[in-house]
Write an enzyme that holds these catalytic residues in place. Structure first.
Site, PDB file in Angstrom:
ATOM      1  N   GLY A 115      34.304 -27.305 -22.757  1.00 51.56           N
ATOM      2  CA  GLY A 115      33.236 -26.298 -22.874  1.00 51.56           C
ATOM      3  C   GLY A 115      32.992 -25.959 -24.326  1.00 51.56           C
ATOM      4  CB  ALA A 116      33.815 -28.003 -27.303  1.00 51.71           C
ATOM      5  CD  GLN A 176      26.952 -17.886 -26.096  1.00 50.50           C
ATOM      6  OE1 GLN A 176      27.375 -17.188 -27.019  1.00 50.50           O
ATOM      7  NE2 GLN A 176      25.747 -18.400 -26.096  1.00 50.50           N
ATOM      8  NE  ARG A 194      29.927 -15.918  -8.141  1.00 50.93           N
ATOM      9  CZ  ARG A 194      30.312 -16.054  -6.871  1.00 50.93           C
ATOM     10  NH1 ARG A 194      29.431 -16.230  -5.920  1.00 50.93           N
ATOM     11  NH2 ARG A 194      31.595 -15.990  -6.556  1.00 50.93           N
ATOM     12  NE  ARG A 207      35.221 -17.479  -1.460  1.00 50.13           N
ATOM     13  CZ  ARG A 207      36.365 -17.219  -0.834  1.00 50.13           C
ATOM     14  NH1 ARG A 207      37.211 -16.394  -1.355  1.00 50.13           N
ATOM     15  NH2 ARG A 207      36.626 -17.774   0.328  1.00 50.13           N
ATOM     16  CD  GLN A 224      37.801 -30.639 -17.387  1.00 52.17           C
ATOM     17  OE1 GLN A 224      38.494 -29.638 -17.540  1.00 52.17           O
ATOM     18  NE2 GLN A 224      36.563 -30.723 -17.827  1.00 52.17           N
ATOM     19  N   GLY A 227      38.264 -21.056 -17.853  1.00 51.77           N
ATOM     20  CA  GLY A 227      37.051 -21.166 -17.032  1.00 51.77           C
ATOM     21  C   GLY A 227      37.278 -20.630 -15.626  1.00 51.77           C
ATOM     22  CG  ASN A 228      36.401 -16.802 -14.555  1.00 53.95           C
ATOM     23  OD1 ASN A 228      37.611 -16.689 -14.450  1.00 53.95           O
ATOM     24  ND2 ASN A 228      35.659 -15.990 -15.295  1.00 53.95           N
ATOM     25  CG  ASP A 275      42.060  -9.438 -16.655  1.00 52.10           C
ATOM     26  OD1 ASP A 275      40.924  -8.987 -16.496  1.00 52.10           O
ATOM     27  OD2 ASP A 275      42.380 -10.608 -16.347  1.00 52.10           O
ATOM     28  CG  HIS A 277      40.447 -13.586 -14.838  1.00 52.75           C
ATOM     29  ND1 HIS A 277      40.448 -12.486 -15.651  1.00 52.75           N
ATOM     30  CD2 HIS A 277      39.225 -14.164 -14.994  1.00 52.75           C
ATOM     31  CE1 HIS A 277      39.297 -12.399 -16.283  1.00 52.75           C
ATOM     32  NE2 HIS A 277      38.530 -13.402 -15.899  1.00 52.75           N
TER      33      HIS A 277
HETATM   34  P1  NAX Z   1      29.136 -21.064 -21.513  1.00 52.02           P
HETATM   35  O1  NAX Z   1      28.271 -21.361 -20.335  1.00 52.02           O
HETATM   36  O2  NAX Z   1      28.541 -20.510 -22.749  1.00 52.02           O
HETATM   37  O3  NAX Z   1      29.915 -22.395 -21.916  1.00 52.02           O
HETATM   38  C1  NAX Z   1      30.503 -23.241 -21.012  1.00 52.02           C
HETATM   39  C2  NAX Z   1      30.375 -24.633 -21.554  1.00 52.02           C
HETATM   40  O4  NAX Z   1      31.096 -25.513 -20.697  1.00 52.02           O
HETATM   41  C3  NAX Z   1      28.945 -25.138 -21.619  1.00 52.02           C
HETATM   42  O5  NAX Z   1      28.638 -25.561 -22.930  1.00 52.02           O
HETATM   43  C4  NAX Z   1      28.941 -26.315 -20.640  1.00 52.02           C
HETATM   44  O6  NAX Z   1      28.097 -27.378 -21.050  1.00 52.02           O
HETATM   45  C5  NAX Z   1      30.409 -26.720 -20.673  1.00 52.02           C
HETATM   46  N1  NAX Z   1      30.846 -27.501 -19.504  1.00 52.02           N
HETATM   47  C6  NAX Z   1      30.405 -27.424 -18.227  1.00 52.02           C
HETATM   48  N2  NAX Z   1      31.002 -28.340 -17.468  1.00 52.02           N
HETATM   49  C7  NAX Z   1      31.844 -29.023 -18.267  1.00 52.02           C
HETATM   50  C8  NAX Z   1      32.726 -30.121 -18.074  1.00 52.02           C
HETATM   51  N3  NAX Z   1      32.843 -30.698 -16.878  1.00 52.02           N
HETATM   52  N4  NAX Z   1      33.436 -30.567 -19.135  1.00 52.02           N
HETATM   53  C9  NAX Z   1      33.301 -30.001 -20.346  1.00 52.02           C
HETATM   54  N5  NAX Z   1      32.461 -28.987 -20.595  1.00 52.02           N
HETATM   55  C10 NAX Z   1      31.749 -28.504 -19.574  1.00 52.02           C
HETATM   56  O7  NAX Z   1      30.312 -20.135 -20.944  1.00 52.02           O
HETATM   57  P2  NAX Z   1      31.366 -19.259 -21.752  1.00 52.02           P
HETATM   58  O8  NAX Z   1      30.794 -17.903 -21.967  1.00 52.02           O
HETATM   59  O9  NAX Z   1      31.879 -20.020 -22.904  1.00 52.02           O
HETATM   60  O10 NAX Z   1      32.493 -19.097 -20.623  1.00 52.02           O
HETATM   61  C11 NAX Z   1      33.279 -20.195 -20.196  1.00 52.02           C
HETATM   62  C12 NAX Z   1      34.071 -19.852 -18.952  1.00 52.02           C
HETATM   63  O11 NAX Z   1      34.991 -18.803 -19.210  1.00 52.02           O
HETATM   64  C13 NAX Z   1      33.239 -19.369 -17.772  1.00 52.02           C
HETATM   65  O12 NAX Z   1      33.704 -19.999 -16.596  1.00 52.02           O
HETATM   66  C14 NAX Z   1      33.539 -17.892 -17.716  1.00 52.02           C
HETATM   67  O13 NAX Z   1      33.365 -17.360 -16.420  1.00 52.02           O
HETATM   68  C15 NAX Z   1      34.980 -17.878 -18.133  1.00 52.02           C
HETATM   69  N6  NAX Z   1      35.548 -16.602 -18.577  1.00 52.02           N
HETATM   70  C16 NAX Z   1      36.856 -16.363 -18.331  1.00 52.02           C
HETATM   71  C17 NAX Z   1      37.516 -15.236 -18.760  1.00 52.02           C
HETATM   72  C18 NAX Z   1      38.965 -15.042 -18.496  1.00 52.02           C
HETATM   73  O14 NAX Z   1      39.483 -13.992 -18.903  1.00 52.02           O
HETATM   74  N7  NAX Z   1      39.693 -15.921 -17.826  1.00 52.02           N
HETATM   75  C19 NAX Z   1      36.773 -14.163 -19.452  1.00 52.02           C
HETATM   76  C20 NAX Z   1      35.474 -14.608 -20.050  1.00 52.02           C
HETATM   77  C21 NAX Z   1      34.704 -15.608 -19.235  1.00 52.02           C
HETATM   78  O15 NAX Z   1      34.002 -14.919 -18.229  1.00 52.02           O
END
Ligand code: NAX
Length: 327
Positions: free
Chosen positions: A11-12, A15, A91, A97, A111, A129-130, A158, A186
């Protein structure tokens, strides 16, 4: 010349990684050690990722030896010592879900298999990732040659949110607060437990001396913090999620300090009544790149009910991904 530590991040171009990659490269995770970043994205995001790499170059980080990018996990995970799995399928409106679990299931089965095939023997995998706990469980189950203990799910955000709220309430910086615990999933059901927490070594609850605040303000505030941030910014937590991911991996690699502990989603061995095999958040101490669940904490009725509710949610998620054939 030291061999660089290979850090794979998914997800590099997203955000969270726009903060996280710069923290890793500057030494926030591994200290003063040479690093090779290995960045995974999907094909559509490759151009944006190239831009991020240009900015990494332009920081001239003294310890950043090289950056490899790609969209094939079997190549990007090659030789990885650390993997931070941040990318996930978001989502979308109207998604059930089950749809979300199966979209992410595809990502984390692939992966997990790739890590199993090509990562280094000492690989450690942290899933941000969630749904983080269940994604970690899927990856773990698809990587039979990697010990289960090498998989973690991020609940550090958290924990840090909880610490910050307690610090504000008491008018102290978080340096003074120790032994806070996050239990469970989480999600909004996670349970931030103050019963064993201390401020300057003294039990924190008598210092707070406001049970109504704990139950009616503190716990819901931490549970809904993600939503509060989305309301304010239109985006889910970015810099704080990156900071938590970096801090969690830092402690896992370099150890927790003194009598304090941290929290991470780890595979349950049945401790505290959490069914074996679930990836649930526990109080953990890290040493030499490993973790150990802190044992012997007394769990009162108030805590028990909340831990059980969050664990029930994890069991439901596990049953759903089992039905989908992902584990
Ligand atoms: P973004 O949507 O900005 O970035 C995610 C990136 O992952 C995108 O650039 C997308 O192209 C890439 N991606 C998608 N599928 C992929 C794959 N198969 N291989 C490699 N890359 C892939 O999301 P972002 O705000 O960076 O959040 C990333 C994840 O963190 C989300 O699932 C989000 O829900 C989760 N979070 C988890 C938190 C935690 O505490 N555990 C808190 C923050 C966040 O909500």
């Amino acid at each position: 010349k030291q061999t660089p530590i290979k850090v794979a991040v998914t997800g590099a171009a997203g955000q969270i990684c726009y903060s996280l990659l710069f923290r890793i490269a500057s030494g926030a995770v591994l200290g003063d050690a040479p690093i090779e970043l290995r960045l995974l994205e999907i094909p559509q995001a490759m151009k944006a990722l190239e831009g991020v790499v240009m900015e990494l170059d332009d920081c001239a980080f003294p310890n950043l030896k090289s950056v490899v990018i790609g969209d094939d996990p079997e190549k990007v995970f090659e030789g990885a010592n650390i993997a931070m799995l941040v990318g996930a399928f978001p989502r979308k409106a109207g998604m059930e879900r089950g749809d979300l679990l199966s979209a992410n299931g595809r990502i984390f089965t692939a992966q997990g298999k790739a890590l199993n095939n090509v990562a280094a023997d000492d690989i450690r995998v942290l899933v941000t990732g969630n749904p983080a706990n269940t994604n970690a469980m899927i990856a773990m189950n698809n990587a039979p040659d990697i010990p289960n203990e090498r998989f973690g799910a991020l609940t550090r955000l958290d924990l840090d949110r909880s610490k910050a709220q307690v610090g504000k309430k008491l008018g102290v910086t978080t340096r003074h607060i120790e032994r806070l615990t996050i239990w469970g999933n989480h999600s909004s059901t996670m349970y931030p437990d103050l019963f064993h927490a201390t401020v300057d070594g003294k039990p924190v609850l008598p210092e707070i001396n406001d049970n109504e605040w704990v139950e009616k303000t503190f716990i819901p505030k931490v549970a809904k913090r993600g939503a509060e941030i989305i309301d304010a910014t239109g985006l889910s937590s970015r810099a704080s999620a990156a900071n938590a991911t970096a801090s969690c991996m830092h402690d896992w690699e370099l150890g927790t300090v003194g009598g304090d502990w941290t929290s991470m989603g780890v595979v349950s061995d049945g401790s505290y009544g959490v069914p074996e095999g679930l990836i649930s958040s526990f109080p953990v101490r890290h040493k030499d790149g490993n973790w150990e669940i802190v044992q012997g904490l007394e769990i009162n009725e108030f805590s028990r009910a909340r831990i059980d509710a969050s664990v029930k949610e994890l069991e439901d998620e596990r049953d759903a991904v089992k039905e989908l054939g992902l584990i």
